[in-house]
Write a protein that holds these residues in place. Structure first.
Motif, mmCIF file in Angstrom:
data_model
loop_
_atom_site.group_PDB
_atom_site.id
_atom_site.type_symbol
_atom_site.label_atom_id
_atom_site.label_comp_id
_atom_site.label_asym_id
_atom_site.label_seq_id
_atom_site.Cartn_x
_atom_site.Cartn_y
_atom_site.Cartn_z
ATOM 1 N N ASN A 68 -1.731 -3.994 3.582
ATOM 2 C CA ASN A 68 -1.779 -4.383 4.994
ATOM 3 C C ASN A 68 -2.013 -3.166 5.885
ATOM 4 O O ASN A 68 -1.900 -3.243 7.105
ATOM 5 N N VAL A 113 -0.219 -0.774 6.605
ATOM 6 C CA VAL A 113 0.921 -0.392 7.439
ATOM 7 C C VAL A 113 2.182 -0.537 6.604
ATOM 8 O O VAL A 113 2.176 -1.206 5.565
ATOM 9 N N TYR A 114 3.247 0.144 7.030
ATOM 10 C CA TYR A 114 4.551 -0.097 6.414
ATOM 11 C C TYR A 114 5.167 -1.273 7.136
ATOM 12 O O TYR A 114 5.543 -1.161 8.303
ATOM 13 N N GLY A 115 5.231 -2.406 6.453
ATOM 14 C CA GLY A 115 5.735 -3.619 7.074
ATOM 15 C C GLY A 115 7.255 -3.654 7.118
ATOM 16 O O GLY A 115 7.860 -3.784 8.183
ATOM 17 N N ASP A 123 0.821 -1.205 0.000
ATOM 18 C CA ASP A 123 0.000 0.000 0.000
ATOM 19 C C ASP A 123 0.861 1.263 0.000
ATOM 20 O O ASP A 123 0.520 2.257 -0.634
ATOM 21 N N GLY A 124 2.001 1.214 0.688
ATOM 22 C CA GLY A 124 2.902 2.373 0.674
ATOM 23 C C GLY A 124 3.529 2.536 -0.694
ATOM 24 O O GLY A 124 3.576 3.631 -1.264
HETATM 25 MG MG MG Z 1 2.048 -2.091 3.573
#
Ligand code: MG
Ligand code: TPP
Ligand code: SF4
Lengths: 624, 313
Positions: free
Chosen positions: B133, B135-137, B105-106
Motif C-alpha cells: 500500500n 505506506v505504513y498502515g 511493504d514495510g
Molecule cells: Mg504497507
C-alpha cells in the motif's frame, strides 16, 4: 641417541631409578598453532579415556587465523580430575617465545622441557628441573626425507609417554587410527617420530620417571567405556539423543562448531540444519520447525543472543518450544571472543521485552553438556517453552573423558505428533498446559488454531482484555513455577553447614570443588553448592543458604555497580540474605583454585586461609 | 474478544469452501484493499482443494499481516519482518505442507528485506503475497520503502525524499523463481496470479497493489481504468509459432523481466518471471538426506549415534 646438549639433570647415565608415583600432572604445551600441539593434547586425552586415568584439557585458540602462539594444557591423573589445574607441573616449550610467555605458569620444582634447538632458558634459574632436548633435530633425524620438522608434536608425545610411563601400545594404536586414513608414509613417519621421542629419555634422563597411582577399582563402577570429547560436541550429540532433527544458526565463535556438527550429522538422521542469513532468521526458522512439531534448536554467543531476543519473547507469548544455546564469551560487544566469561546470565533470563518467564540451564562440565542438552529439549517439549542452554567458551573447547552415555536407554524418538486433535482443542487453554497441534494435524472441530504473539484468548484470537492478559501472564508464569517444583536438589558437597558456602553455576564447578577440599583441609567448615538449573531455581535453597555464615557466589562476570555478580544479584533478590556475597573476575580465564580459596578467605576475614593461598605449592614432579 | 463459532465440523474430505475457510471477521478499515486480497485467497484455496490441515497461513506484523486470523487454516502471526524465515522452517520441517505468507511493504521490503533476499535465493517452497500500500498502515502513515518521492507522511510531512525501491527489480534480483504483480481491484487477475504462484514449485511472490484508503488514498489509481488509469497486462509468449509471438514476453527470460520492471509507473501486471528449472531447497535437502542415508545403509538413529561415540573411545 646421544643428546648434543646433555640435560642438567642427567649425568650421562642411563635411567636407573624406579619411577616415582604421582596422583596427577598438569602438562602445558606451548608452541605455534601449526605445530600440532592440540593433537598431542588430543592423544593424551584419548589415551586417558582408554586407560584408568581421568583427564581434562584446556586450550587457547590463537586469535590469529593460523600460525601464531598457541597452548594446550592437559591434566591427567588418577581419580576425579575437576579442573585443568592452576599451574603446570611440566612446561614443554617449543620456541623462545613459548618459554618467555609461559615459564611463569610452571610450579616450583616443575619440569621445563624445552627444544634445545630453539630455546635458551635464563641462566641460573634453579627453580625448575631443566631438560634440554633437541626436539627439532631429533625429529628431523628420525623421520628424514623432506618432512623437515613436521612430526615434532609426535616426538614430544613419545617423550611424555616415556617420562610418565604411558601405555605405548594404546598410544601407537591411537596414532594409527588418527593417521590411518592418509597415506602409509604418514603413519610410518609418525611412528618413527614417536619411537625416537620415546627412546630419548632412556639415555638422557636419570630420575625423571613417573607413574600414575593405581586406580581404586572399587570407584570405577559404570563398566561402560570412556569417551573423550569437547563440550560443544557433547551438546550436539545430546540434541541428537534427545530427538532433535532440526536446527538453524549463524556462525560465531565459540558456538559455530555446534552448528557445524549438526549440519554434518543431521542428514544421516533425516534432519535439516539451515545456515541462515543472521541470528534473527535462525531463531525464526527454528521456531518454524518447532511449529511443525519438530522441536528445534538454535544458538549463538552473546551478540547473537541479543539479536534473538525479540523472537524469544514471541516464543514465550506463543508458548512455542525451542532450545537456544548460548556459548558465552567475553563481552560486551565483540569483547574477547576467544575468552571465557559468564556475563550473559541476566540477558539469558531477562533479556527480552515484556514479562518472559523462561528456562535457563547451565552445564557444569563436558559430560553435563550432553545431559543438559537432553534435559533442555525435554523441558522445552513438556512445558512448551523456550529453554536457554548457557554454556561457555571454556567448556566449548576443552576435552574431558567420561563414561559413554547409555544411549539405548536415553534415545528419544523424533517426530511430530500429528494425531487428530479432539473437537474441544484449544491452543491456549487456561486450565491446562499448552500442547500445540503441529501444522499438518487435523482438528476434529474443523477450526484451526493461530499461534500468535498478540495477547490472545484460549483459541488464539487477539484480545485487548486486561483480565485475559493477567490470566495469560499468570499461565505463562505458573508453568515455569510448576517446572521449578519438579527440579532435583542441586549438588551440595562438603559440610552441610558452617563458615562458608561456595555457590557456583556453569563451568566453575570443578575449580570450586577443588577449592572446597583445600579450604576444608585448612580446618574451615565449608560447603559447595552447584546449580545447573539456573532459572527457575530448584526449591529449598533458602534453607540451605541459611546454614552458612557467608555464601560466596563465584562467577566469571563483573561485580557490577552494586558490588555483586549477576547470579549473586539474583540470589540476593530471591532470598534476601545479607550473607550472600560475590567473588567475581573478568580476566577471560577460568577460575584458578587458588583464586577461589582467596575469595572465600577474604570474605571470611580468615588470615590463615589467605596465607595458605600465597604459599607456593611445589610440584609433585619435584626431585627434592 | 471473538470466540470460535459453534458450527458443526465439516466431514473429513469435504470440499473446502469459502464458508469453511472463513474465520474472524477482518478488522481492516472499510474499503481497504486487503479485503479483496482475502476474497481472492479464498477462491484460490477453493480451486486448489488441498487437504485442510495441510494449509498454513502465516504473517509478520502490519495491517496486512493480520491475514491469518481471517483464514481458518493452521496459521500464525509472528514478529515484524521475520515471517519468511519462520515460514522456511515450516516448509522444510513439513514438506507436505502448503505454506502461504502474507505481509505488507514495510514488513517485506524494509525490516524483512534481507530475509526476503535469502529465502528467495534458497528457493524454499513458499508462496508469498506482498500487499503493497506504499505506506505504513498499522502504525498510521509513516513513509514506507515503496512510498513515492513527494508522498506526504507523518515522517515526511513535506513529502518523502528517499528513492523508493522498485519491488519487481528487488524480487528479481533476490533470486525468487516466480515473480508476479497484480492489483487489488482486479479480483480475477489476483486470483490467477496467486493460483499460479501456489502451483509453482519454489519460492513464488506476488506483489499486489492494495490501497490503504485511510492513509494513502488513490495511491494506485494510475492503474484503475474507471479512475482514468491504465490497466495493462503482460502479453505472455504462447509459443504458437505466430509472428506476433516473437514480441511477447517470455517469462523464463530474466533480462526481459528486468526490462518490464523498469517501465514507467504504473507499469504492467502479470507474471514477470518464472524459473522452472532451479531446484528448491526442499528438494536439495531431501536429496542430501537420501544420499547420506544410502551411505549409512539406513542405519537406525541409535546405531548411528552409538557409532559416533565408539569413535570417541
Ligand atoms: Mg504497507
Ligand atoms: C520490531 C518492530 N518494529 C516496529 C514495529 C511497529 N510496526 C508494526 S507494523 C509496522 C509497519 C507496517 O507497515 P507494512 O508492513 O507496510 O504493513 P501495513 O500495515 O501497511 O499493511 C511497524 C513499523 C513492530 N511491530 N515491531
Ligand atoms: S489503515 Fe490502511 S491498510 Fe490498514 S486496514 Fe485501514 S485502510 Fe487497510
Amino acid at each position: 641417541m646421544v643428546s648434543p646438549n646433555p640435560p642438567e639433570t642427567s649425568g650421562g647415565a642411563s635411567a636407573s631409578a624406579a619411577p616415582r608415583s604421582i596422583k596427577d600432572v598438569v602438562i602445558r604445551l606451548a608452541g605455534n598453532s601449526q605445530d600440532g600441539i592440540q593433537a598431542i593434547g588430543g592423544f593424551l586425552a584419548r589415551l586417558a579415556g582408554r586407560s584408568d586415568q581421568d583427564v581434562m584439557t584446556y586450550m587457547t585458540i590463537p586469535s590469529t587465523i593460523s600460525g601464531g602462539p598457541s597452548i594446550f594444557q592437559v591434566r591427567m591423573g588418577t581419580g576425579d580430575i575437576l579442573s585443568a589445574g592452576d599451574r603446570a607441573d611440566m612446561l614443554v616449550a617449543f620456541y623462545q617465545h613459548s618459554y618467555d610467555a609461559h615459564i611463569g605458569s610452571l610450579r616450583p620444582g616443575g619440569v621445563l622441557l624445552y627444544d634445545a634447538d630453539h630455546v635458551k632458558p635464563v641462566e641460573g634459574d634453579h627453580r625448575f628441573t631443566n631438560v634440554a632436548c633437541p626436539i627439532t633435530t631429533g625429529t628431523i633425524e628420525a623421520v628424514g626425507g623432506t618432512a623437515k620438522d613436521k612430526g615434532k608434536n609426535i616426538y614430544v608425545l613419545g617423550l611424555i609417554a616415556r617420562i610418565f610411563d604411558l601405555e605405548v601400545a594404546k598410544l601407537t594404536q591411537l596414532i594409527r587410527e588418527r593417521f590411518g586414513g592418509k597415506n602409509e608414509d604418514i603413519v610410518r613417519n609418525a611412528l618413527l617420530a614417536f619411537d625416537a621421542g620415546y627412546a630419548w629419555p632412556q639415555n638422557n634422563l636419570r630420575d625423571l620417571f613417573y607413574r600414575f597411582e593405581a586406580i581404586d577399582r572399587a570407584t570405577a563402577v559404570s563398566g561402560r567405556p570412556q569417551v573423550t570429547l569437547d563440550g560443544n560436541s557433547a551438546i550436539a550429540y545430546g540434541f541428537l539423543a534427545a530427538g532433535v532433527r532440526h536446527g538453524a544458526g549463524y556462525p560465531i565463535t565459540p558456538w559455530s562448531s555446534i552448528m557445524e556438527t549438526l549440519r554434518t550429522e543431521l542428514p544421516k538422521y533425516g534432519g535439516v540444519f539451515v545456515q541462515c542469513e543472521d541470528e534473527i532468521a535462525s531463531i525464526s526458522t527454528a521456531l518454524g520447525f518447532s511449529y511443525t512439531g519438530n522441536v528445534a534448536i538454535t544458538g549463538s554467543a552473546g551478540p547473537g543472543l541479543s539479536l534473538k531476543m525479540e523472537a524469544l519473547s514471541w516464543a514465550t507469548m506463543a508458548e512455542m518450544p525451542i532450545v537456544v544455546v548460548n556459548v558465552q564469551r567475553g563481552g560486551p560487544s565483540t569483547g574477547m571472543p576467544t575468552n571465557v566469561e559468564q556475563s550473559d546470565l541476566m540477558q539469558a533470563i531477562y533479556g527480552s521485552h515484556g514479562d518472559t518467564p523462561r528456562v535457563v540451564l547451565a552445564p557444569k562440565n563436558v559430560e553435563d553438556c550432553f545431559y543438559l542438552a537432553m534435559e533442555a529439549v525435554r523441558i522445552a517439549r513438556a512445558y512448551s517453552t523456550p529453554v536457554l542452554l548457557l554454556t561457555d567458551q571454556a567448556l566449548s573447547s576443552r576435552i574431558e573423558a567420561f563414561d559413554e552415555p547409555d544411549l539405548k536407554a536415553l534415545m528419544v524418538p523424533p517426530g511430530p505428533d500429528r494425531t487428530e486433535r479432539p473437537a474441544d482443542f484449544k491452543p491456549y487453554p487456561l486450565d491446562r498446559q499448552t500442547r500445540h497441534a503441529p501444522a499438518g494435524t487435523r482438528i476434529a472441530s474443523g477450526k484451526y488454531p493461530v499461534v500468535t504473539g498478540l495477547e490472545h484468548d484460549e483459541f488464539g484470537h487477539p484480545t485487548g482484555s486486561p483480565k485475559l492478559h493477567a490470566q495469560m501472564n499468570a499461565k505463562r508464569r505458573e508453568k515455569i513455577k510448576a517446572l521449578a517444583a519438579t527440579l532435583p536438589a542441586p549438588e551440595l558437597s562438603g559440610d552441610a553447614s558452617g563458615e562458608a558456602l561456595i555457590v557456583t553455576w556453569g563451568s566453575n564447578y570443578g575449580p570450586a570443588r577443588e577449592a572446597l577440599e583445600r579450604i576444608r583441609a585448612a580446618g574451615v567448615s565449608a560447603g559447595h553448592l552447584h546449580i545447573r538449573h539456573v532459572h527457575p531455581l530448584p526449591p529449598g535453597l533458602d534453607e540451605v543458604l541459611a546454614r552458612y555464615r557467608k555464601v560466596v557466589v563465584a562467577e566469571l562476570n563483573d561485580e557490577g555497580v552494586y558490588g555483586f555478580g549477576q547470579f549473586a544479584t539474583l540470589l540476593r533478590a530471591r532470598y534476601a540474605l545479607p550473607s550472600i556475597v560475590s567473588t567475581c573476575k573478568t580476566d577471560g580465564l577460568t577460575f584458578k583454585v587458588s583464586e577461589l580459596v582467596a575469595g572465600v578467605a577474604r570474605h571470611l576475614g580468615n588470615a590463615t586461609l589467605e596465607s595458605l593461598v600465597s604459599q607456593a605449592r611445589p610440584s609433585p614432579l619435584a626431585t627434592r | 474478544m471473538s470466540t470460535a463459532v459453534a458450527t458443526p465440523p465439516p466431514p473429513a474430505g469435504a470440499p473446502l469452501t469459502k464458508k469453511v475457510l472463513t474465520a474472524d471477521h477482518p478488522t481492516w478499515c472499510p474499503g481497504c484493499g486487503d479485503f479483496a486480497v482475502l476474497a481472492s485467497f479464498y477462491r484460490v484455496l477453493e480451486k486448489l482443494q488441498y487437504p485442510h490441515e495441510k494449509i498454513v497461513t502465516f504473517a509478520g506484523i502490519g495491517c496486512s499481516s493480520r491475514f491469518p486470523y481471517f483464514v481458518n487454516t493452521h496459521g500464525g502471526h509472528f514478529i515484524h519482518g521475520r515471517a519468511l524465515p519462520f515460514a522456511a522452517g515450516i516448509s522444510l520441517g513439513g514438506d507436505d505442507l502448503h505454506v502461504f505468507v502474507f505481509g505488507g511493504d514495510g514488513d517485506g521490503f524494509s525490516i524483512g528485506g534481507n530475509h526476503l533476499t535469502h529465502t528467495a535465493r534458497k528457493n524454499v517452497r513458499i508462496t508469498y503475497v506482498i500487499m503493497d500500500n506504499s505506506v505504513y498502515g498499522l502504525t498510521k502513515k509513516q513513509t514506507s520503502p515503496t512510498s513515492p518521492i513527494g508522498f506526504k507522511s507523518k515522517t515526511d510531512p513535506w513529502g518523502a525524499l528517499d528513492q523508493p525501491i522498485n519491488p519487481m527489480r528487488t524480487l528479481l534480483n533476490s533470486g525468487a523463481t516466480f515473480v508476479a504483480r497484480s492489483h487489488a481491484t482486479q479480483v480475477n487477475h489476483m486470483t490467477e496470479m496467486m493460483l499460479r504462484a501456489a502451483r509453482h514449485d519454489g519460492f513464488s511472490v506476488v506483489e499486489i497493489l492494495s490501497e490503504c484508503v485511510e492513509f494513502f488514498e488513490g495511491a494506485f489509481d494510475a492503474a484503475i481504468p474507471r479512475k482514468g488509469g491504465h490497466w495493462v497486462l503482460i502479453d505472455e509468449k504462447k509459443n504458437d509459432g505466430s509472428p506476433e509471438d516473437a514480441a511477447r514476453h517470455d517469462v523464463s527470460d530474466e533480462l526481459a523481466a528486468f526490462q518490464l520492471a523498469g517501465q514507467a509507473w504504473p507499469g504492467k501486471f502479470g507474471v514477470f518471471y518464472e524459473n522452472k528449472t532451479r531446484r528448491t531447497k526442499n528438494a536439495l535437502e531431501a536429496e542430501l538426506i537420501a544420499k547420506t542415508r544410502e551411505k549409512t545403509k539406513g542405519a537406525t538413529d541409535l546405531a548411528l549415534l552409538q557409532a559416533t561415540f565408539a569413535k570417541l573411545r
